[in-house]
Design an enzyme around this catalytic site. Structure first.
Site, mmCIF file in Angstrom:
data_model
loop_
_atom_site.group_PDB
_atom_site.id
_atom_site.type_symbol
_atom_site.label_atom_id
_atom_site.label_comp_id
_atom_site.label_asym_id
_atom_site.label_seq_id
_atom_site.Cartn_x
_atom_site.Cartn_y
_atom_site.Cartn_z
ATOM 1 N N LYS A 163 0.831 -1.201 0.000
ATOM 2 C CA LYS A 163 0.000 0.000 0.000
ATOM 3 C C LYS A 163 0.877 1.268 0.000
ATOM 4 C CE LYS A 163 -3.703 1.778 2.967
ATOM 5 N NZ LYS A 163 -4.683 2.120 1.932
ATOM 6 N N VAL A 219 3.717 2.912 3.054
ATOM 7 C CA VAL A 219 4.047 2.002 4.167
ATOM 8 C C VAL A 219 5.555 1.840 4.385
ATOM 9 C CG1 VAL A 219 1.901 0.668 4.012
ATOM 10 C CG2 VAL A 219 3.885 -0.046 2.666
ATOM 11 N N GLY A 220 6.336 2.274 3.397
ATOM 12 C CA GLY A 220 7.792 2.143 3.531
ATOM 13 C C GLY A 220 8.410 1.251 2.461
ATOM 14 N N ASP A 243 7.452 3.044 -9.710
ATOM 15 C CA ASP A 243 6.351 3.855 -9.174
ATOM 16 C C ASP A 243 6.354 5.201 -9.906
ATOM 17 O OD1 ASP A 243 4.607 5.369 -7.720
ATOM 18 O OD2 ASP A 243 5.436 4.848 -5.758
HETATM 19 N N1 LIG Z 1 10.466 2.266 10.067
HETATM 20 C C1 LIG Z 1 10.337 3.563 9.818
HETATM 21 N N2 LIG Z 1 10.513 4.470 10.802
HETATM 22 C C2 LIG Z 1 10.396 5.777 10.574
HETATM 23 N N3 LIG Z 1 10.083 6.308 9.382
HETATM 24 C C3 LIG Z 1 9.893 5.466 8.347
HETATM 25 C C4 LIG Z 1 10.004 4.071 8.500
HETATM 26 N N4 LIG Z 1 9.761 3.496 7.300
HETATM 27 C C5 LIG Z 1 9.503 4.493 6.439
HETATM 28 N N5 LIG Z 1 9.571 5.677 7.062
HETATM 29 C C6 LIG Z 1 9.322 6.998 6.493
HETATM 30 O O1 LIG Z 1 8.000 6.996 5.971
HETATM 31 C C7 LIG Z 1 7.919 7.776 4.784
HETATM 32 C C8 LIG Z 1 7.363 6.922 3.650
HETATM 33 O O2 LIG Z 1 8.277 5.895 3.381
HETATM 34 P P1 LIG Z 1 8.519 5.343 1.912
HETATM 35 O O3 LIG Z 1 8.700 6.453 0.934
HETATM 36 O O4 LIG Z 1 9.595 4.329 2.013
HETATM 37 O O5 LIG Z 1 7.104 4.664 1.661
HETATM 38 P P2 LIG Z 1 6.468 4.119 0.287
HETATM 39 O O6 LIG Z 1 5.607 2.981 0.657
HETATM 40 O O7 LIG Z 1 7.547 3.855 -0.700
HETATM 41 O O8 LIG Z 1 5.622 5.377 -0.150
HETATM 42 P P3 LIG Z 1 4.906 5.622 -1.601
HETATM 43 O O9 LIG Z 1 3.822 4.630 -1.703
HETATM 44 O O10 LIG Z 1 4.416 7.025 -1.461
HETATM 45 O O11 LIG Z 1 5.987 5.443 -2.628
HETATM 46 C C9 LIG Z 1 9.326 8.276 4.525
HETATM 47 O O12 LIG Z 1 9.435 9.560 5.044
HETATM 48 C C10 LIG Z 1 10.214 7.314 5.307
HETATM 49 O O13 LIG Z 1 11.424 7.902 5.722
#
Ligand SMILES: Nc1ncnc2c1ncn2[C@@H]1O[C@H](COP(=O)(O)OP(=O)(O)OP(=O)(O)O)[C@@H](O)[C@H]1O
Length: 410
Positions: free
Chosen positions: A94, A97-98, A123
């Protein structure tokens, strides 16, 4: 709530997360000096422990609790890193989520383990540049500064491709489209479309173009010399819907090309006498061969997505009902597509604490409920669960990604 929490502090050399004033163990990062990265264990006495002295105990503190007993446990990072034959890892889930943080941290870990690695973002809303804190834009492979072995990044740029597509389709005789598609390794498809007078339909980008571009890149990885050095390729995929379209596209294209081939055969037999008079029979055969080759490539891509020896899809989620429900649906779809899935990362779990403030206690309860959901979910309970803590700062830059990678990929 505010009274029971210590607010974040930040300085160029030190930053740590909002922490409960009680005995909550917090994970922090001492960074900003390149390659000097120290996690902090904040206890009641706020003692600071360096990464070198605290790596082992610190890791233990991340193991909040085991929530799922995997039916068939996936091997650990040792297995992921072993061997020099190329392996593909796709991280998806999703939005927000990171995924990018986990994909980038895996790429850094592979590179630091000696693998020339490529991390690719499919993406449309790229965040690799933000995650690495380096400019990786441009749609070509760009070196990432920092890791021990070569690490390159590629942000596939659908916006740019769409623009090129539009201007190409407006240039005369449709040759522009051909040049563009040639650049993506799909030129022969346009030969066929052109002949069937479908060129006009390409005036506007067809649905699925983003995924088509991503697939064409996969084809290039399989074949091009320029990518042959990479022994690990990590995909940071788009949120769930796009990813599923990407994975099902080779089937779709294979079927479409199959239909085109059949159609061509019909046209060929009906007009072969005329064509032989005009001496075009050989050209037609050549085009059919090209189409057949494209079809074979699509079959290769499809097989790659399903090859348990070379490919793995890792689902990333967070401990919320909404994210876990979506992960369950994603897992079901991937299984249906026969895409190998073994691991589920549950990211952003509150670190352990002996006593919480009210807000943290509520949050923790909520997270535990979500973790229980995984245990009872028929799609997710058999996956190997990796729990990653919420850390105190944004994960940005190679040192922070290295830190995160050492927590997740063990
Ligand atoms: N374990 C964690 N602890 C703290 N912050 C985190 C953690 N994991 C991710 N983040 C932070 O959460 C935010 C979103 O992370 P990320 O970009 O990796 O998500 P994503 O799923 O790739 O997002 P998108 O779907 O928008 O591409 C970023 O600012 C990242 O630094």
């Amino acid at each position: 709530m505010a009274s029971s929490c210590v607010s974040s502090s930040f300085s160029p050399s030190l930053h740590y997360l909002t922490a409960c004033r009680s005995s909550m163990t917090m994970v922090g990062l001492l960074s900003y000096a390149p390659k000097i990265l120290k996690p902090i264990s904040l206890t009641k006495s706020f003692s600071f422990i360096s990464l070198s002295t605290a790596r082992k105990p610190l890791r233990k503190s991340f193991q909040v609790r085991s929530v799922a007993a995997p039916a068939e446990a996936a091997a650990g990072f040792d297995d992921m890193v072993s061997g020099t034959q190329r392996k593909y890892y796709m991280l998806g889930g999703k939005g927000g989520v990171g995924k990018t943080s986990c994909a980038a941290s895996l790429a850094v870990k592979f590179a630091n383990s000696g693998h020339p690695t490529l991390v690719v973002s499919t993406d449309p809303a790229h965040s690799l540049s933000d995650s690495f804190a380096q400019d990786l834009t441009g749609g070509t492979i760009v070196p990432v500064e920092g890791p021990d072995s070569p690490l390159f990044a590629l942000e596939i740029n659908p916006e740019k491709a769409r623009e090129e597509f539009r201007s190409a389709s407006q240039s005369n005789g449709g040759t522009g489209i051909k040049d563009f598609m040639d650049g993506m390794g799909l030129g022969m498809l346009v030969d066929q479309l052109g002949e069937l007078k479908l060129g006009e339909l390409l005036d506007t980008p067809p649905p699925g173009l983003d995924e088509a571009i991503a697939i064409s890149k996969v084809i290039q990885f399989l074949e091009a010399q320029e990518y042959s050095m990479f022994t690990r390729i990590v995909f940071d995929t788009a949120p769930t819907g796009h990813t599923l379209r990407l994975l099902s596209l080779p089937d779709f294209l294979d079927a479409s090309i199959g239909k085109l081939l059949k159609l061509r055969q019909k046209i060929a037999s009906a007009t072969s006498a005329i064509k032989s008079v005009f001496g075009q029979e050989e050209t037609r055969q050549d085009a059919t061969d090209k189409l057949e080759r494209l079809r074979e490539r699509m079959v290769k891509v499809r097989e790659l997505f399903r090859d348990t020896d070379s490919t793995e899809f890792v689902i990333v989620t967070i401990p919320t009902v909404m994210a876990i429900s979506e992960s369950s649906r994603l897992s079901a779809s991937l299984k249906k597509e026969n895409v190998p899935v073994k691991r589920l990362i549950v990211n952003q779990i509150l670190p352990p604490s002996a006593s919480d403030c009210k807000f943290c206690a509520m949050k923790r309860k909520d997270q535990m409920r979500s973790l229980d959901m995984i245990q009872n979910d028929p799609e997710l309970s058999s996956l190997t669960l990796i729990q990653a803590p919420l850390v105190d700062v944004e994960i940005r830059g190679v040192p922070a990604l290295r830190f995160m990678g050492d927590i997740i990929w063990k």
